[in-house]
Scaffold this motif. Sequence first.
Motif, PDB file in Angstrom:
ATOM      1  N   GLU A 185       8.344   1.461  -6.842  1.00 51.29           N
ATOM      2  CA  GLU A 185       8.525   0.721  -5.595  1.00 51.29           C
ATOM      3  C   GLU A 185       7.200   0.601  -4.843  1.00 51.29           C
TER       4      GLU A 185
ATOM      5  N   ARG B 208       5.233  -2.146  -6.504  1.00 51.28           N
ATOM      6  CA  ARG B 208       5.787  -3.461  -6.146  1.00 51.28           C
ATOM      7  C   ARG B 208       5.259  -3.923  -4.786  1.00 51.28           C
ATOM      8  N   LYS B 209       5.323  -3.036  -3.810  1.00 48.87           N
ATOM      9  CA  LYS B 209       4.865  -3.390  -2.466  1.00 48.87           C
ATOM     10  C   LYS B 209       3.362  -3.643  -2.455  1.00 48.87           C
ATOM     11  N   TYR B 210       2.632  -2.814  -3.165  1.00 49.53           N
ATOM     12  CA  TYR B 210       1.173  -2.949  -3.200  1.00 49.53           C
ATOM     13  C   TYR B 210       0.755  -4.269  -3.847  1.00 49.53           C
TER      14      TYR B 210
END
Length: 486
Positions: free
Chosen positions: A108, A111-113
């Motif tokens: 997760e 994904r955000k990065y």
Amino acid sequence: MSEESETSAGRSRGFARPGYSFDVKLWKVTKTGRKSRPYRLRWVVAGRVHGGTFTTSALADSRRAELWQAMRRGEAFETESGLPESEVRAAAEVAEASAAEPSLRWFEFCRKYVAGRWRTSAAKTREGMADGLAAVALAMVMREDGAPENGCLRLAFRWGIVPANAGQEPPAELKSAYDCLTVADRPVTDLLDPEVFEDVMYRLGYRLDGKPAARETYKRRRRVLNTALEHAVITGELPENPLQKARNKQVGSSAVVDRRVLLNASQGRQLLTAVSYVGSWERSRGRRLVAFYAVLYYAGLRPAEAVGLRLSDCRLPETGWGTLTLRETRPVSGKQWTDSRERHDRRGLKAREASTDRPVPIPPVLVTILQEHLKRFGTAKEGRVFGNERGGVVGSSTYWRVWEEARGYALPPDRVESPLAGRPYDLRHACITRWLNAGVPIAEVARRVGNSPEVIHRRYHGCIDGHEEAANAKIAKALEEEGDTA
């Protein structure tokens, strides 16, 4: 200590509580002599020395100013950590909040990065991020019996990291691996575990088959991980970047060009001729690419630069030298990484501003080859000089296959099995080496091929012939002149 210092002794308003002291001496910033973190700041709390190193003098000066302000406010400093009381309280509050909330898990976090960097990154950069973070993901999954193979986990990670795929069902063949990534992945804070991080470092430097990765692959993956971990520190997911403490282990081959890949003039002509015999005469698969390989061999272009070359970029006079003015590259990245959803990204020249170009003089032999190519095949879509049978962009798989077949036609069996011109890119190496051996200054070679002089010297210093003899002759002459004057 000989450095100048400032002290807070005598500024206190009473006694410090146990474990704290007002006896603080703050020293000036000094240099460490190291390249990675060259600036050091030290201070003393109740006789105990504390310190830290910094990448820039500005960061070191900023930290010194923070400590000095705490001293001016009359804060006590903790003797164990050396930190002002206000910073100790703040760290305790952060630790308490972190304990109350579960740590973000690796997949997760990635994904955000990646989503945050996607819009401003080139397709190749996106693919590089996915490759580096996928390698780390293999160490950040808790394995059980029946866990998916590493190859499937890697493919599932590369699929799931694309922002456009968020919320979508993964392909059937990747579902098991994707579920493992989203359920069995470790928290980001597990990177602070020495055993986990040791496995992470192994994944950066080795391929799935256990063989060492190429040196450039390792360096690229390490850069990707370092940038991601710095982001994790900024967002509070990690208290520090564990990669800063890891040694820069060298793996894989060096970046110096292997002399065995280099063609001589006769072999170059034979291979260009052999290319024209690849494929049927009607489809002209090989004949369409003779001039493509020729611009690599005679002008030192990168394959991606040749793919993007347009007729408007070419000055092809009837006699004498011509010029190719390079403005665009078309690197192959894959549809999932490009904004256009095409396999070829559209970029400016490598390591240059998007609006700059690079003029490259080309010899008469290449001018003639390009004139014959344009006369026979015309231009492809968008005015490009090279295209496939349908006028589309020449794919890397196409020019790799044609080159492999041409080597089989032009070279004897023992040479086919050797590294000699094993890749189309080796034609560029042969061109650069030819120019250097002809005595063209390194700075001019660098300008023509779009590298820095430092890169040319580092990569090709072992491929230049005759320089040792020339240096010996100059030294011998100098010795003779000294003897005459003695």
